[in-house]
Design a protein around this motif. Structure first.
Motif, mmCIF file in Angstrom:
data_model
loop_
_atom_site.group_PDB
_atom_site.id
_atom_site.type_symbol
_atom_site.label_atom_id
_atom_site.label_comp_id
_atom_site.label_asym_id
_atom_site.label_seq_id
_atom_site.Cartn_x
_atom_site.Cartn_y
_atom_site.Cartn_z
ATOM 1 N N LEU A 170 0.801 -1.216 0.000
ATOM 2 C CA LEU A 170 0.000 0.000 0.000
ATOM 3 C C LEU A 170 0.842 1.277 0.000
ATOM 4 O O LEU A 170 0.305 2.372 -0.180
ATOM 5 N N GLY A 171 2.135 1.163 0.246
ATOM 6 C CA GLY A 171 3.001 2.332 0.188
ATOM 7 C C GLY A 171 2.787 3.278 1.350
ATOM 8 O O GLY A 171 2.529 2.874 2.481
ATOM 9 N N LEU A 172 2.883 4.576 1.086
ATOM 10 C CA LEU A 172 2.690 5.589 2.114
ATOM 11 C C LEU A 172 1.221 5.651 2.512
ATOM 12 O O LEU A 172 0.338 5.716 1.652
ATOM 13 N N TYR A 173 0.969 5.679 3.825
ATOM 14 C CA TYR A 173 -0.399 5.568 4.339
ATOM 15 C C TYR A 173 -0.599 6.618 5.441
ATOM 16 O O TYR A 173 -0.511 6.301 6.624
ATOM 17 N N PRO A 174 -0.890 7.871 5.083
ATOM 18 C CA PRO A 174 -1.139 8.885 6.105
ATOM 19 C C PRO A 174 -2.456 8.636 6.849
ATOM 20 O O PRO A 174 -3.472 8.279 6.239
ATOM 21 N N VAL A 175 -2.414 8.814 8.159
ATOM 22 C CA VAL A 175 -3.595 8.712 9.014
ATOM 23 C C VAL A 175 -3.938 10.127 9.438
ATOM 24 O O VAL A 175 -3.129 10.803 10.088
ATOM 25 N N LEU A 176 -5.152 10.571 9.092
ATOM 26 C CA LEU A 176 -5.468 11.995 9.120
ATOM 27 C C LEU A 176 -6.697 12.296 9.980
ATOM 28 O O LEU A 176 -7.605 11.466 10.080
ATOM 29 N N PRO A 177 -6.760 13.490 10.575
ATOM 30 C CA PRO A 177 -7.807 13.773 11.559
ATOM 31 C C PRO A 177 -9.115 14.327 11.008
ATOM 32 O O PRO A 177 -10.131 14.300 11.708
ATOM 33 N N THR A 178 -9.113 14.852 9.793
ATOM 34 C CA THR A 178 -10.322 15.484 9.267
ATOM 35 C C THR A 178 -10.464 15.225 7.767
ATOM 36 O O THR A 178 -9.491 14.880 7.081
ATOM 37 N N ALA A 179 -11.675 15.455 7.267
ATOM 38 C CA ALA A 179 -11.911 15.344 5.828
ATOM 39 C C ALA A 179 -11.092 16.385 5.069
ATOM 40 O O ALA A 179 -10.633 16.128 3.947
ATOM 41 N N GLU A 180 -10.917 17.556 5.668
ATOM 42 C CA GLU A 180 -10.102 18.588 5.026
ATOM 43 C C GLU A 180 -8.672 18.090 4.813
ATOM 44 O O GLU A 180 -8.089 18.294 3.739
ATOM 45 N N TRP A 181 -8.115 17.419 5.818
ATOM 46 C CA TRP A 181 -6.779 16.849 5.682
ATOM 47 C C TRP A 181 -6.771 15.753 4.617
ATOM 48 O O TRP A 181 -5.818 15.633 3.838
#
Length: 367
Positions: A170-181
């Motif tokens: 899957l490669g890079l997998y950012p975990v983000l706090p908001t839909a905007e992010w």
């Protein structure tokens, strides 16, 4: 020549057992270099007069010693019921039931894995994956054949169908706090992200956030996972959900699988890996690799040595995600274990220039 470890001066067994200690030394010498453990464990083959919090008391049948077992557990000791092809650990209010092979040397193997720093339930899993004589067959005798590992008994039923597959790496997998992010990071070219909202908020607002993430994921042909909120993710038609170990008791896994959604499951060691495999998820997350401040972790950091062992065991079985404290500095060491995906949080959301941070992190996967 087999390296011999200085274990004889330690209180490994009660009553003291020279032959078991020698077998433990032989096995431990072939398991690799692990940081020394300072846990005060001891394996008791008969009940000690005064159990301590590090004792693991081995018995054949807990029912025959019900009152004693209850007292030992209150005193902080653990109890291992060992019978033909089964071993059950009672410890800290939890019960771990394993079905598999009990080698003649399984107790010595258990002691060796405890000495490597594994928690008792993970050390017991590894002891049941051990076979007599493994220490004579290779310089590195650490269990790496999944077919040898025990089966976990007493688990909830898995869905009738396996979860839909996701890319093997899957490669890079950012975990983000908001839909905007999510919108922002997907615009940088990232193809896999997770929305993780932990704060309490009105259900309607949460649904709007998830629907917004699903929509932007489709627009960018990206894989968007939703953490925890499986029902809202199902209603929105999300690509996938990411759940913790405790969530498999409450989430409708059959409905998620039938809808074609992908499932990622968190794990923190060998026992939880076997538990996750039972549900045939789309990927398994391995963590926390390093210390992290983004959430309270139930276990100590796994470290790179353990991550490499997990990858060796599971490579080609299920896609894997390394998570926990990963940033640009340690990413090369993480990827050197062979894992095909690294989840990041602060490395993106706390970066002075998130776009540049994402670009640098993605470049790490191409080297």
């Amino acid at each position: 020549m087999t390296q011999r470890l200085a274990l004889k001066d330690r209180d490994l067994f009660w009553p003291p057992a020279d032959e078991l200690t020698e077998a433990t030394e032989r096995i431990r010498a072939r398991l690799g270099d692990w940081p020394p453990t300072h846990a005060p464990w001891r394996i008791c083959l008969t009940a000690p007069d005064a159990p301590n919090g590090g004792d693991l008391i081995v018995i054949a049948d807990a029912q025959q010693h019900r009152e004693q077992v209850a007292r030992w557990l209150v005193q902080g000791a653990g109890v291992i019921e060992a019978a033909q092809n089964t071993a059950t650990l009672h410890l800290g209010g939890e019960t771990y039931r394993l079905e598999g092979h009990l080698a003649d040397d399984w107790i010595a193997a258990l002691a060796a894995f405890l000495d490597c720093g594994f928690d008792p339930h993970d050390a017991l899993v590894l002891a049941l994956a051990w076979r007599d004589g493994d220490e004579t067959r290779a310089d590195d005798a650490f269990p790496a054949d999944l077919a040898r590992f025990p089966r976990l008994a007493g688990l909830p039923a898995a869905p009738a169908q396996a979860f839909a597959r996701c890319p093997d790496r899957l490669g890079l997998y950012p975990v983000l706090p908001t839909a905007e992010w999510v919108e922002r990071v997907l615009s940088f070219g990232v193809k896999t992200v997770q929305l993780r909202r932990k704060s309490a908020e009105p259900a309607a607002e949460l649904k709007r956030e998830i629907a917004r993430c699903v929509a932007v994921g489709r627009a960018h042909d990206a894989q968007v996972f939703i953490n925890d909120h499986w029902q809202a993710a199902l209603d929105a038609g999300a690509y996938g959900v990411h759940l913790g170990q405790e969530d498999v008791h409450t989430a409708d896994l059959s409905a998620l699988a039938a809808a074609g959604m992908r499932l990622g499951l968190s794990t923190h060691g060998y026992y939880e890996i076997l538990r996750a495999l039972h549900f045939r998820p789309s990927y398994i997350a391995l963590g926390a690799v390093f210390p992290t401040t983004t959430k309270v972790m139930p276990t100590a950091p796994q470290g790179l040595r353990r991550l490499a062992r997990y990858v060796r065991l599971l490579d080609g079985v299920v896609p894997l995600v390394a998570i926990g404290g990963i940033d640009l500095q340690v990413l090369p060491d993480v990827l050197a274990t062979g894992v095909g995906c690294a989840a990041v949080v602060r490395a993106v959301t706390q970066a002075a220039d998130p776009a540049a941070a994402v670009s640098a992190l993605q470049l790490g996967f191409t080297r």
